[in-house]
Design a protein around this motif. Structure first.
Motif, PDB file in Angstrom:
ATOM      1  N   VAL A  45       0.734  -1.302  -0.070  1.00 60.25           N
ATOM      2  CA  VAL A  45       0.088  -0.015   0.071  1.00 60.25           C
ATOM      3  C   VAL A  45       0.818   1.328  -0.058  1.00 60.25           C
ATOM      4  O   VAL A  45       1.496   1.449   0.868  1.00 60.25           O
ATOM      5  CB  VAL A  45      -1.084  -0.013   1.251  1.00 60.25           C
ATOM      6  N   TYR A  46       0.499   2.116  -1.066  1.00 56.27           N
ATOM      7  CA  TYR A  46       1.317   3.249  -0.984  1.00 56.27           C
ATOM      8  C   TYR A  46       0.176   4.677  -0.808  1.00 56.27           C
ATOM      9  O   TYR A  46      -0.758   4.576  -1.333  1.00 56.27           O
ATOM     10  CB  TYR A  46       1.856   3.673  -2.320  1.00 56.27           C
ATOM     11  N   ALA A  47       0.793   5.668  -0.132  1.00 52.79           N
ATOM     12  CA  ALA A  47      -0.303   6.700   0.202  1.00 52.79           C
ATOM     13  C   ALA A  47       0.746   7.878   0.106  1.00 52.79           C
ATOM     14  O   ALA A  47       2.136   7.852  -0.067  1.00 52.79           O
ATOM     15  CB  ALA A  47      -0.784   6.565   1.414  1.00 52.79           C
ATOM     16  N   HIS A  48       0.184   9.008   0.453  1.00 48.29           N
ATOM     17  CA  HIS A  48       0.936  10.393   0.458  1.00 48.29           C
ATOM     18  C   HIS A  48       1.515  11.049   1.868  1.00 48.29           C
ATOM     19  O   HIS A  48       0.972  10.679   2.875  1.00 48.29           O
ATOM     20  CB  HIS A  48       0.191  11.636   0.081  1.00 48.29           C
ATOM     21  N   SER A  49       2.795  11.393   2.086  1.00 51.93           N
ATOM     22  CA  SER A  49       3.383  12.181   2.984  1.00 51.93           C
ATOM     23  C   SER A  49       4.098  13.234   2.471  1.00 51.93           C
ATOM     24  O   SER A  49       3.955  14.351   3.277  1.00 51.93           O
ATOM     25  CB  SER A  49       4.123  11.228   3.876  1.00 51.93           C
ATOM     26  N   LEU A  50       4.453  13.515   1.380  1.00 50.19           N
ATOM     27  CA  LEU A  50       5.322  14.513   0.987  1.00 50.19           C
ATOM     28  C   LEU A  50       4.194  15.744   0.241  1.00 50.19           C
ATOM     29  O   LEU A  50       4.649  16.860   0.289  1.00 50.19           O
ATOM     30  CB  LEU A  50       6.326  14.207  -0.281  1.00 50.19           C
ATOM     31  N   VAL A  51       3.510  15.255  -0.499  1.00 48.22           N
ATOM     32  CA  VAL A  51       2.558  16.171  -1.017  1.00 48.22           C
ATOM     33  C   VAL A  51       0.906  15.682  -0.596  1.00 48.22           C
ATOM     34  O   VAL A  51       0.883  14.688   0.046  1.00 48.22           O
ATOM     35  CB  VAL A  51       2.316  15.946  -2.547  1.00 48.22           C
ATOM     36  N   PRO A  52       0.121  16.840  -0.534  1.00 46.35           N
ATOM     37  CA  PRO A  52      -1.240  16.399  -0.029  1.00 46.35           C
ATOM     38  C   PRO A  52      -1.884  15.565  -0.747  1.00 46.35           C
ATOM     39  O   PRO A  52      -1.866  15.231  -1.873  1.00 46.35           O
ATOM     40  CB  PRO A  52      -1.717  17.958  -0.374  1.00 46.35           C
TER      41      PRO A  52
END
Ligand code: ZN
Ligand code: ZN
Ligand code: FE
Length: 764
Positions: free
Chosen positions: A734-741
């Motif tokens: 699973v991949y999500a965001h942390s650097l961009v909104p």
């Protein structure tokens, strides 16, 4: 005895200029007794270093480990050299005059050394509000053009005094080549004005401002990236007056407190959150409220506060020993970008502020406060602006030069060059001419200071967005439309540096679909060039179109009418009674005759509609309010994650998920007197389970095991945590965001990457 001396050339790229890198190398080399020289080059820093082999090794290790806080190294290469027998270590003149390829540093919060000097009565900068050094201070917001020299910044009008110049010239000084270097004798000055024409500046502006704030006045304060409107966060009357004058009924107001000890009096935080708070970016961090804290209630009606620490000397001087916290909300009027210009402020904010604390250092580029929050164990950026911009997102590979225009809400733009993607600061909602002006100016300015001439322009498919229209007007450039949710997913792929096919879950409120409907609960099979729509919720009409976003009761009614048809009249729930027959008839007609009722599959709308049906919120004062309150309802109660509701879905080329069974189950729960907290938790669980099932089914068809999560709905932490955990339990990556909104503030990144790939392999 002859020593065994060797020599190395070290080349470093990244954010290494204007951040105290050369003085750092100078000190480090001397500490190890090494000889050689360091210089700025056109694309970074170059070091020639010689000494004993093992000492050289330690030097290289420390170089990476102990580099200045704000330096960012993207590339470091070592090369053996002939020994040149230097006598000492020195900082040599820059090898080039035009420094073009190097990266520009973002604005950096005041450093500890400067803060110590600021409050040291013996220091020559005691209480000087514009103290800074190579490790801290304004950068991006004062740069007019490159190379980054004082003459190209808004400091150009201040000529350094002898003392300042000496520091600026001395290689080992902390202010060596610190472009905004200044002191009370030569630098910018504060002034305090009362609102109204021909107001005379008051004496001792900062001291007086403290008194005014204590007495409950509203003061507009010019900071780093724009004006804030400040009031004492403990003064209920003052906060209410600010809300009334700013026409901001309920959206939580950001607050600033002196240090973490002070923050701990009203909010709780863990070590990660403390790290986020104290980082040099100094974002607003969303923290849990403590019960019975002393901040007045009208600051935030949620169970959280948006809190930041001071990031300029002005803030420190105002807050020191004076306030538990100050409300520091952005200084703008009705949805316009924040004010940065003194005269603009006096003109536009005089209906809100009683006094103006200003200074004569111009802000060239506005930059709102950034916002971050820890969700599902990671820090997530909600708004990426001051402190982060213009640091690039590092891409996996080189891409062409692209300008991506973003969408509409929370907009940012993105420029790419080599393997860097530069997202702009928060531009805001592109709904008026002021915002459009700021959008255009940001594009122009970023192109200039990053030295990028785009070959391709990417835009959203929505024909009416101002950003789309702008793209259409451009000439002599390749134009590429990118579907909204595709851009979301590829944005997530880009920041996680993954390529190839993935399952993408793009959940938001509004995004223009290829069938002309509004999408937002999309499961896509996507790669960087194309996508296939694989699953989504059934369409529901949005009676009143944009009005249905501002008034969730319309969506509530739409889902009920869709589910129960004529039987809606006999539903014995408060929601129906409160709306009344007349309105229901109107909405019913709109839906039946399809008048001003576009179709949506947006998950954000389903959250809104359910919040309305439960009586939580009928009309919103800010974007996402109903959904946030629905989440909060579940959060407050026991998350009865025992069972979710039924959500039937049909397989096929495209799976369609039915909301009717969910709505039906919710009404049954309501009739049985089940409370909102349980219903909300069950609804969240339903969404988590159904999409996890859908993903499993897609995996069995496609063998795809990587899932990317994107879209503003994922700012919901129950959903993000729940879905991540469930999918991981099913062995998905699973991949999500942390650097961009997650929200549309990160969209332009995805648009740029899709455009880059489409141009390279258009028919794959
Ligand atoms: Zn400093
Ligand atoms: Zn000076
Ligand atoms: Fe979106």
């Amino acid at each position: 005895m002859q020593e065994n001396i060797s020599a190395k050339k070290i080349r470093i790229k990244g954010i290494v200029q204007g951040v105290g890198f050369r003085p750092f190398i100078f000190r480090l080399a001397n500490q190890y007794g090494l000889r050689g020289e360091v210089a700025n080059t056109s694309n970074g820093v170059s070091i020639h270093i010689e000494g004993k082999a093992n000492t050289l090794e330690s030097f290289c290790e420390d170089l990476l480990k102990e580099k200045p806080l704000i330096a960012h190294i993207t590339h470091c290469s070592y090369q053996h050299q002939h020994v040149k027998r230097f006598n000492d270590f020195s900082i040599s003149k820059s090898k080039v005059h035009r420094v073009k390829a190097t990266l520009i540093s973002p604005d950096i919060s005041i450093c500890n050394d400067c803060k110590t000097e600021l409050f040291n009565p013996k220091d020559r900068r005691f209480n000087y509000p514009f103290i800074n050094c190579t490790n801290c201070g304004p950068r991006y917001t004062i740069i007019e053009d490159i190379p980054y020299d004082r003459a190209k910044t808004s400091m150009k009008q201040f000529k350094m005094c002898n003392n300042c110049q000496k520091e600026y010239n001395a290689p080992i000084n902390r202010r060596f080549h610190a472009q905004p270097n200044a002191c009370d004798d030569c630098g910018p000055q504060m002034m305090l004005l009362k609102k109204g024409k021909n107001s005379v500046p008051l004496r001792e502006p900062l001291k007086k401002t403290v008194e005014l704030l204590r007495s409950g006045y509203i003061v507009a304060i010019k900071g780093l990236g724009g004006f804030h409107l400040a009031v004492d966060a403990k003064n209920n009357k003052a906060v209410s007056r600010l809300r009334k004058r700013k026409n901001r009924a309920e959206k939580p107001l950001a607050i600033m407190a002196y240090d973490m000890e002070m923050v701990s009096r009203f909010a709780s935080f863990d070590s990660d959150e403390e790290k986020m708070m104290t980082s040099h970016q100094r974002p607003i961090v969303i923290l849990k409220k403590k019960s019975n804290d002393s901040i007045c209630e009208s600051v935030s009606s949620n169970n959280t506060y948006g809190v930041m620490l001071p990031y300029t000397a002005i803030h420190y001087i105002l807050l020191r020993n004076n306030f538990t916290a100050l409300v520091m909300t952005s200084g703008n009027i009705s949805r316009e970008p924040i004010t940065i210009d003194n005269n603009d402020a006096l003109r536009k904010l005089s209906g809100i502020a009683d006094y103006f604390l200003m200074h004569n250092r111009d802000i060239y580029l506005r930059s709102d406060d950034s916002i971050v929050r820890k969700t599902a164990k990671s820090s997530r950026i909600i708004r990426r602006s001051r402190g982060y911009v213009p640091s690039p997102i590092y891409l996996q590979r080189q891409v062409p030069r692209i300008l991506a225009c973003g969408a509409e809400l929370k907009n940012t733009i993105c420029l790419t060059k080599n393997n860097n993607a530069f997202l702009s600061q928060h531009i805001g909602d592109m709904e008026n001419l002021e915002a459009l002006k700021f959008f255009k100016m940001s594009i122009k300015h970023m192109k200039q200071i990053l030295n990028i001439r785009p070959e391709i322009i990417a835009y959203d498919l929505h024909p009416d967005y101002l950003s789309t229209r702008y793209a259409m007007e451009q000439k002599g450039i390749i134009k590429m439309g990118v579907q909204h949710h595709h851009a979301h997913i590829v944005s997530c792929m880009a920041e996680n540096r993954i390529a190839g096919k993935v399952i993408g879950l793009a959940f938001d409120g509004t995004g223009y679909g290829t069938d002309g409907n509004i999408w937002g609960s999309e499961v896509l099979l996507a790669d960087e060039t194309q996508f296939v729509r694989k699953a989504h919720f059934d369409y529901a009409p949005m009676p009143g179109s944009a009005a249905a976003i501002k008034e969730p009761w319309r969506m509530g009614l739409s889902y009920l009418i869709h589910t129960f048809g004529k039987d809606i009249w006999s539903l014995d729930i408060p929601f129906i009674k409160n709306i009344g027959k007349e309105k229901i008839t109107v909405i019913h007609d709109m839906i039946k005759k399809r008048i001003n009722a576009p179709l949506t599959s947006g998950l954000g709308r389903l959250f809104d509609g359910i919040a309305a049906i439960l009586g939580i919120r009928q009309e919103v004062n800010y974007e996402g309010q109903a959904a946030i309150e629905l989440e909060t309802a579940a959060d407050d109660g026991t998350i009865a994650l025992g069972r979710g509701y039924t959500c039937s879905w049909k397989k096929g080329a495209v799976y369609t998920l039915s909301f009717q069974t969910i709505i039906n189950d919710i009404i049954n729960d309501l009739k049985q007197g089940i409370n909102n907290s349980v219903i909300s938790a069950r609804f969240h669980l339903t969404v988590i389970n159904v999409f996890a099932d859908v993903c499993e089914c897609i995996r069995s068809e496609t063998d795809l095991n990587r899932i990317c999560l994107s879209g503003g709905v994922f700012q919901n932490s129950i959903l993000l945590s729940g879905l991540t955990t469930t999918l991981k339990e099913k062995n998905f990556d699973v991949y999500a965001h942390s650097l961009v909104p997650f929200n549309d503030g990160g969209l332009a990144l995805g648009q740029a990457i899709v455009a880059a790939n489409m141009i390279e392999k258009p028919h794959s």
